[in-house]
Design a protein around this motif. Structure first.
Motif, PDB file in Angstrom:
ATOM      1  N   LEU A  21      64.872 -61.507 -40.870  1.00  0.00           N
ATOM      2  CA  LEU A  21      64.721 -61.446 -39.414  1.00  0.00           C
ATOM      3  C   LEU A  21      63.831 -60.266 -39.051  1.00  0.00           C
ATOM      4  O   LEU A  21      64.259 -59.297 -38.416  1.00  0.00           O
ATOM      5  CB  LEU A  21      66.100 -61.329 -38.748  1.00  0.00           C
ATOM      6  CG  LEU A  21      67.052 -62.504 -39.021  1.00  0.00           C
ATOM      7  CD1 LEU A  21      68.436 -62.212 -38.450  1.00  0.00           C
ATOM      8  CD2 LEU A  21      66.505 -63.797 -38.437  1.00  0.00           C
ATOM      9  N   THR A  22      62.581 -60.344 -39.466  1.00  0.00           N
ATOM     10  CA  THR A  22      61.664 -59.248 -39.183  1.00  0.00           C
ATOM     11  C   THR A  22      61.291 -59.229 -37.706  1.00  0.00           C
ATOM     12  O   THR A  22      61.456 -60.226 -36.989  1.00  0.00           O
ATOM     13  CB  THR A  22      60.393 -59.386 -40.035  1.00  0.00           C
ATOM     14  OG1 THR A  22      59.806 -60.670 -39.774  1.00  0.00           O
ATOM     15  CG2 THR A  22      60.711 -59.270 -41.506  1.00  0.00           C
ATOM     16  N   GLY A  23      60.783 -58.096 -37.260  1.00  0.00           N
ATOM     17  CA  GLY A  23      60.372 -57.980 -35.859  1.00  0.00           C
ATOM     18  C   GLY A  23      61.465 -57.496 -34.939  1.00  0.00           C
ATOM     19  O   GLY A  23      61.309 -57.552 -33.708  1.00  0.00           O
ATOM     20  N   GLY A  24      62.583 -57.020 -35.481  1.00  0.00           N
ATOM     21  CA  GLY A  24      63.671 -56.524 -34.642  1.00  0.00           C
ATOM     22  C   GLY A  24      63.326 -55.199 -33.982  1.00  0.00           C
ATOM     23  O   GLY A  24      62.430 -54.471 -34.422  1.00  0.00           O
ATOM     24  N   SER A  25      64.033 -54.884 -32.923  1.00  0.00           N
ATOM     25  CA  SER A  25      63.845 -53.618 -32.220  1.00  0.00           C
ATOM     26  C   SER A  25      65.193 -53.130 -31.722  1.00  0.00           C
ATOM     27  O   SER A  25      66.177 -53.873 -31.709  1.00  0.00           O
ATOM     28  CB  SER A  25      62.874 -53.769 -31.043  1.00  0.00           C
ATOM     29  OG  SER A  25      63.367 -54.715 -30.107  1.00  0.00           O
ATOM     30  N   ILE A  26      65.230 -51.866 -31.316  1.00  0.00           N
ATOM     31  CA  ILE A  26      66.477 -51.273 -30.825  1.00  0.00           C
ATOM     32  C   ILE A  26      66.246 -50.718 -29.429  1.00  0.00           C
ATOM     33  O   ILE A  26      65.389 -49.855 -29.226  1.00  0.00           O
ATOM     34  CB  ILE A  26      66.966 -50.167 -31.773  1.00  0.00           C
ATOM     35  CG1 ILE A  26      67.404 -50.777 -33.108  1.00  0.00           C
ATOM     36  CG2 ILE A  26      68.122 -49.390 -31.142  1.00  0.00           C
ATOM     37  CD1 ILE A  26      67.851 -49.769 -34.140  1.00  0.00           C
ATOM     38  N   ARG A  27      66.979 -51.252 -28.459  1.00  0.00           N
ATOM     39  CA  ARG A  27      66.992 -50.672 -27.118  1.00  0.00           C
ATOM     40  C   ARG A  27      67.863 -49.418 -27.167  1.00  0.00           C
ATOM     41  O   ARG A  27      68.932 -49.421 -27.808  1.00  0.00           O
ATOM     42  CB  ARG A  27      67.562 -51.659 -26.101  1.00  0.00           C
ATOM     43  CG  ARG A  27      66.756 -52.933 -25.938  1.00  0.00           C
ATOM     44  CD  ARG A  27      67.547 -53.988 -25.207  1.00  0.00           C
ATOM     45  NE  ARG A  27      67.888 -53.587 -23.851  1.00  0.00           N
ATOM     46  CZ  ARG A  27      68.932 -54.057 -23.174  1.00  0.00           C
ATOM     47  NH1 ARG A  27      69.784 -54.905 -23.753  1.00  0.00           N
ATOM     48  NH2 ARG A  27      69.163 -53.664 -21.940  1.00  0.00           N
ATOM     49  N   ILE A  28      67.412 -48.371 -26.500  1.00  0.00           N
ATOM     50  CA  ILE A  28      68.115 -47.093 -26.631  1.00  0.00           C
ATOM     51  C   ILE A  28      68.177 -46.372 -25.286  1.00  0.00           C
ATOM     52  O   ILE A  28      67.282 -46.502 -24.443  1.00  0.00           O
ATOM     53  CB  ILE A  28      67.413 -46.211 -27.698  1.00  0.00           C
ATOM     54  CG1 ILE A  28      68.262 -44.999 -28.075  1.00  0.00           C
ATOM     55  CG2 ILE A  28      66.021 -45.805 -27.248  1.00  0.00           C
ATOM     56  CD1 ILE A  28      67.789 -44.294 -29.340  1.00  0.00           C
ATOM     57  N   ASN A  29      69.266 -45.675 -25.085  1.00  0.00           N
ATOM     58  CA  ASN A  29      69.476 -44.875 -23.878  1.00  0.00           C
ATOM     59  C   ASN A  29      70.451 -43.770 -24.249  1.00  0.00           C
ATOM     60  O   ASN A  29      70.856 -43.614 -25.401  1.00  0.00           O
ATOM     61  CB  ASN A  29      69.998 -45.741 -22.738  1.00  0.00           C
ATOM     62  CG  ASN A  29      69.881 -45.072 -21.372  1.00  0.00           C
ATOM     63  OD1 ASN A  29      69.244 -44.033 -21.231  1.00  0.00           O
ATOM     64  ND2 ASN A  29      70.488 -45.669 -20.365  1.00  0.00           N
ATOM     65  N   ASP A  30      70.856 -42.992 -23.264  1.00  0.00           N
ATOM     66  CA  ASP A  30      71.794 -41.897 -23.492  1.00  0.00           C
ATOM     67  C   ASP A  30      72.725 -41.813 -22.293  1.00  0.00           C
ATOM     68  O   ASP A  30      72.276 -41.856 -21.142  1.00  0.00           O
ATOM     69  CB  ASP A  30      71.035 -40.572 -23.665  1.00  0.00           C
ATOM     70  CG  ASP A  30      71.890 -39.461 -24.247  1.00  0.00           C
ATOM     71  OD1 ASP A  30      72.884 -39.084 -23.588  1.00  0.00           O
ATOM     72  OD2 ASP A  30      71.571 -38.970 -25.342  1.00  0.00           O
ATOM     73  N   ARG A  31      74.019 -41.733 -22.556  1.00  0.00           N
ATOM     74  CA  ARG A  31      74.994 -41.644 -21.463  1.00  0.00           C
ATOM     75  C   ARG A  31      74.750 -40.421 -20.585  1.00  0.00           C
ATOM     76  O   ARG A  31      75.048 -40.424 -19.389  1.00  0.00           O
ATOM     77  CB  ARG A  31      76.426 -41.611 -22.037  1.00  0.00           C
ATOM     78  CG  ARG A  31      76.973 -42.994 -22.404  1.00  0.00           C
ATOM     79  CD  ARG A  31      77.135 -43.853 -21.161  1.00  0.00           C
ATOM     80  NE  ARG A  31      77.626 -45.178 -21.458  1.00  0.00           N
ATOM     81  CZ  ARG A  31      78.907 -45.532 -21.466  1.00  0.00           C
ATOM     82  NH1 ARG A  31      79.833 -44.624 -21.205  1.00  0.00           N
ATOM     83  NH2 ARG A  31      79.259 -46.763 -21.736  1.00  0.00           N
ATOM     84  N   ARG A  32      74.206 -39.357 -21.163  1.00  0.00           N
ATOM     85  CA  ARG A  32      73.907 -38.166 -20.362  1.00  0.00           C
ATOM     86  C   ARG A  32      72.819 -38.466 -19.341  1.00  0.00           C
ATOM     87  O   ARG A  32      72.843 -37.944 -18.212  1.00  0.00           O
ATOM     88  CB  ARG A  32      73.498 -37.011 -21.273  1.00  0.00           C
ATOM     89  CG  ARG A  32      74.604 -36.521 -22.211  1.00  0.00           C
ATOM     90  CD  ARG A  32      74.055 -35.543 -23.240  1.00  0.00           C
ATOM     91  NE  ARG A  32      73.099 -36.191 -24.141  1.00  0.00           N
ATOM     92  CZ  ARG A  32      72.399 -35.531 -25.063  1.00  0.00           C
ATOM     93  NH1 ARG A  32      72.532 -34.215 -25.188  1.00  0.00           N
ATOM     94  NH2 ARG A  32      71.557 -36.180 -25.847  1.00  0.00           N
ATOM     95  N   ILE A  33      71.853 -39.310 -19.724  1.00  0.00           N
ATOM     96  CA  ILE A  33      70.811 -39.712 -18.784  1.00  0.00           C
ATOM     97  C   ILE A  33      71.398 -40.576 -17.675  1.00  0.00           C
ATOM     98  O   ILE A  33      71.094 -40.398 -16.486  1.00  0.00           O
ATOM     99  CB  ILE A  33      69.683 -40.451 -19.527  1.00  0.00           C
ATOM    100  CG1 ILE A  33      68.891 -39.462 -20.383  1.00  0.00           C
ATOM    101  CG2 ILE A  33      68.763 -41.186 -18.556  1.00  0.00           C
ATOM    102  CD1 ILE A  33      67.805 -40.103 -21.235  1.00  0.00           C
ATOM    103  N   LEU A  34      72.245 -41.509 -18.046  1.00  0.00           N
ATOM    104  CA  LEU A  34      72.884 -42.359 -17.037  1.00  0.00           C
ATOM    105  C   LEU A  34      73.679 -41.535 -16.043  1.00  0.00           C
ATOM    106  O   LEU A  34      73.605 -41.750 -14.824  1.00  0.00           O
ATOM    107  CB  LEU A  34      73.803 -43.382 -17.717  1.00  0.00           C
ATOM    108  CG  LEU A  34      73.132 -44.619 -18.319  1.00  0.00           C
ATOM    109  CD1 LEU A  34      74.120 -45.351 -19.214  1.00  0.00           C
ATOM    110  CD2 LEU A  34      72.626 -45.547 -17.228  1.00  0.00           C
ATOM    111  N   ASP A  35      74.447 -40.580 -16.537  1.00  0.00           N
ATOM    112  CA  ASP A  35      75.264 -39.757 -15.651  1.00  0.00           C
ATOM    113  C   ASP A  35      74.394 -38.916 -14.725  1.00  0.00           C
ATOM    114  O   ASP A  35      74.684 -38.777 -13.529  1.00  0.00           O
ATOM    115  CB  ASP A  35      76.192 -38.854 -16.474  1.00  0.00           C
ATOM    116  CG  ASP A  35      77.323 -38.279 -15.648  1.00  0.00           C
ATOM    117  OD1 ASP A  35      78.074 -39.079 -15.052  1.00  0.00           O
ATOM    118  OD2 ASP A  35      77.440 -37.039 -15.583  1.00  0.00           O
TER     119      ASP A  35
END
Length: 425
Positions: free
Chosen positions: A168-182
Motif C-alpha cells: 500500500l505505497t503512497g500513504g501519508s500521515i495527517r498530523i496536529n498537536d493538542r497544544r495547537i488546538l487548545d
C-alpha cells in the motif's frame, strides 16, 4: 434450536480468510521488529476501575463488563444502579490502557526507553455496521520514556514502512498537536470548560462541513462570539501555493497567536521523517482541525491516510499523562495503531507466502507409510502439504485446494512411489 451464527459484530473466519489475515499480521510484526520494537502480551481483561478511570474517552461507555462471581439475586437488585458494585473486571477496549498498566507493573525490568508491540483483539459494545465490529484486532507500537519528537518520527517511519511492505505505497500521515488546538480555541474565545465539547463537534468537520459545525455549536449554546470567530476562520479564503512541510507551511494554516513550541516540534518531526524517505515528498500533512477523540492525548496526534480510501487506516498520538495515573509519576509516552481490519481488506495477494503449498491427492488404497514419507520429504524441503483422498470430482477438489491457498498438486497411486508435482490453475 439455538442460533448457530456468531454474536452480532463478531465473525468466523474460514481457512483462506484466516491465512490471509495471518500473512498480513506476519508482515506487520516483521516490519515492527525490524524497527526495534519488542512484542509484549497483556491479559484480555483489566480491572473495572482501571477501564473506567476517565482516561478512555467514549470507549469507556462501550466496555464489556464482567459480572462479579457469587452474586445472588438480592445483591444484584441492591446494586442495580451502580455498575461498579456489580462488576470488577472488563474486556479491554483498546491496548493503550493495558500498556500503561503493564509499564507501571514491569518498569524495573524494562529499558529506560521502551519500544513495544501489541497485536491483539479488543472488544467494544459498538452498534455493528459495515467496517465496525464488536471484536477486532489492533496493531499498536508505542514508545515510552522519550519526550522528544524523535519518538513520533520513529513511529511515523515504522508505520509508513509497514504500509509500503504490505503493498500500500503512497500513504501519508495527517498530523496536529493538542497544544495547537487548545491555543486556537483559546484565541477564538472558548472558555476552558467548554473546549472538550467544542473539540467533539470540530471532530465532525469532515462529515458535516463548516456550516454543520457552526450550527451544532450554536445549538449547544457555545459562546456566540467564539463561534463567530471560529466560523470566520473556517470560511477564510485560502491560497493553494505549495509550501514544503515545515514551520511556514504550518503557520500558513493557523490563526495568529499560536505558540512557537508546538509548531517547531511538528516541523522537526517532518524534517526527521523526510530524511528517512530519501528523494520522496514528505509524507506528513498538517491538519489544524485533526482532533482524534481520545481524551488522554496531550500533544502530537496523527492519522494514517491512503489515496485508495477516504477514511483513516490508523492513528495515535502522545499521552504523557496516562502512565502517571498508575505510577504516581509522569512518564512520556506516544503510540500509533494500525487499523488492521481496514487494512487487511485492502491488501491483495502481495503478501502471499513464497513457500510452495502442495496438495497430495492419493488413492484410497495408497500405502499410509509411503504417503507420510512423501509428505515429510516435501515438508522438510519447505513446502506446506495437505493429504486429500481422491474423489470422483477431482476438479472440484483441486478448486477447493486452490481457494485454500495451495499452489500445486501431486497424484499418488497405490504404492505411493512416484510423484510428479504440477502447478494448480
Amino acid at each position: 434450536m439455538a442460533s448457530v451464527t456468531p454474536p452480532r459484530g463478531m465473525r468466523d473466519f474460514l481457512p483462506a480468510d484466516k491465512a490471509r489475515r495471518e500473512r498480513v499480521l506476519a508482515v506487520i510484526r516483521e516490519r515492527y521488529r525490524a524497527h526495534g520494537f519488542d512484542e509484549i502480551e497483556t491479559p484480555v481483561m483489566e480491572e473495572y476501575a482501571r477501564l473506567h478511570a476517565g482516561i478512555g474517552g467514549d470507549n469507556e461507555k462501550l466496555a464489556y463488563n464482567v459480572l462479579k462471581r457469587g452474586l445472588d439475586a438480592e445483591a444484584i437488585r441492591a446494586a442495580a444502579e451502580d455498575p461498579s458494585a456489580l462488576t470488577d473486571l472488563g474486556l479491554r477496549y483498546d491496548l493503550t490502557v493495558p500498556l500503561a498498566r503493564f509499564y507501571a507493573t514491569n518498569r524495573g525490568q524494562l529499558p529506560s526507553v521502551f519500544r513495544s508491540i501489541q497485536i491483539a483483539p479488543v472488544w467494544r459494545a459498538e452498534r455493528p455496521q459495515k467496517g465496525r465490529y464488536r471484536q477486532f484486532v489492533q496493531c499498536d507500537i508505542d514508545i515510552i520514556g522519550d519526550a522528544s519528537g524523535r519518538a513520533e518520527a520513529e513511529l511515523a517511519v515504522a508505520t509508513l514502512d509497514t504500509l509500503d511492505a504490505l503493498g500500500l505505497t503512497g500513504g501519508s500521515i495527517r498530523i496536529n498537536d493538542r497544544r495547537i488546538l487548545d491555543a486556537m480555541l483559546e484565541g477564538f474565545g472558548f472558555a476552558p470548560d467548554e473546549r472538550p465539547g467544542v473539540l467533539i463537534t470540530i471532530d465532525k468537520l469532515d462529515k458535516v462541513g463548516p456550516s454543520g459545525v457552526i450550527a451544532e455549536l450554536t445549538g449547544r449554546g457555545a459562546d456566540p462570539a467564539a463561534v463567530r470567530a471560529l466560523g470566520a476562520f473556517l470560511e477564510r479564503p485560502q491560497t493553494r501555493e505549495h509550501i514544503p512541510f515545515g514551520s511556514a507551511h504550518i503557520r500558513r494554516a493557523l490563526p495568529d497567536g499560536i505558540p512557537d513550541r508546538p509548531v517547531e516540534d511538528l516541523a522537526a518531526i517532518g524534517d526527521a521523517v523526510a530524511a528517512s524517505r530519501a528523494e520522496r515528498d514528505v509524507p506528513l500533512v498538517f491538519d489544524p482541525f485533526l482532533v482524534r477523540g481520545m481524551g488522554y492525548y496531550t500533544g502530537t496526534i496523527m492519522e494514517l491516510a491512503h489515496p485508495s480510501v477516504d477514511y483513516s487506516l490508523g492513528g495515535g498520538g502522545r499521552y504523557d499523562g496516562m502512565i502517571g495515573r498508575f505510577l504516581g509519576q509522569d512518564v512520556p509516552a506516544v503510540g500509533f495503531s494500525i487499523g488492521f481490519e481496514r487494512i487487511v481488506d485492502l491488501v491483495g495477494e502481495q503478501t502471499a507466502s513464497a513457500a510452495p503449498a502442495v496438495v497430495l491427492v492419493h488413492d484410497r488404497d495408497a500405502d499410509l507409510g509411503a504417503l507420510l514419507t512423501l509428505k515429510s520429504r516435501l515438508v522438510a524441503e519447505g513446502s506446506r502439504v495437505r493429504l486429500e483422498q481422491r474423489t470422483k470430482n477431482l476438479k472440484a477438489l483441486l478448486e477447493r485446494a486452490a481457494n485454500d491457498g495451495y499452489t500445486a498438486f501431486g497424484l499418488v497411486g497405490a504404492d505411493a512411489s512416484d510423484l510428479e508435482v504440477k502447478p494448480l490453475g
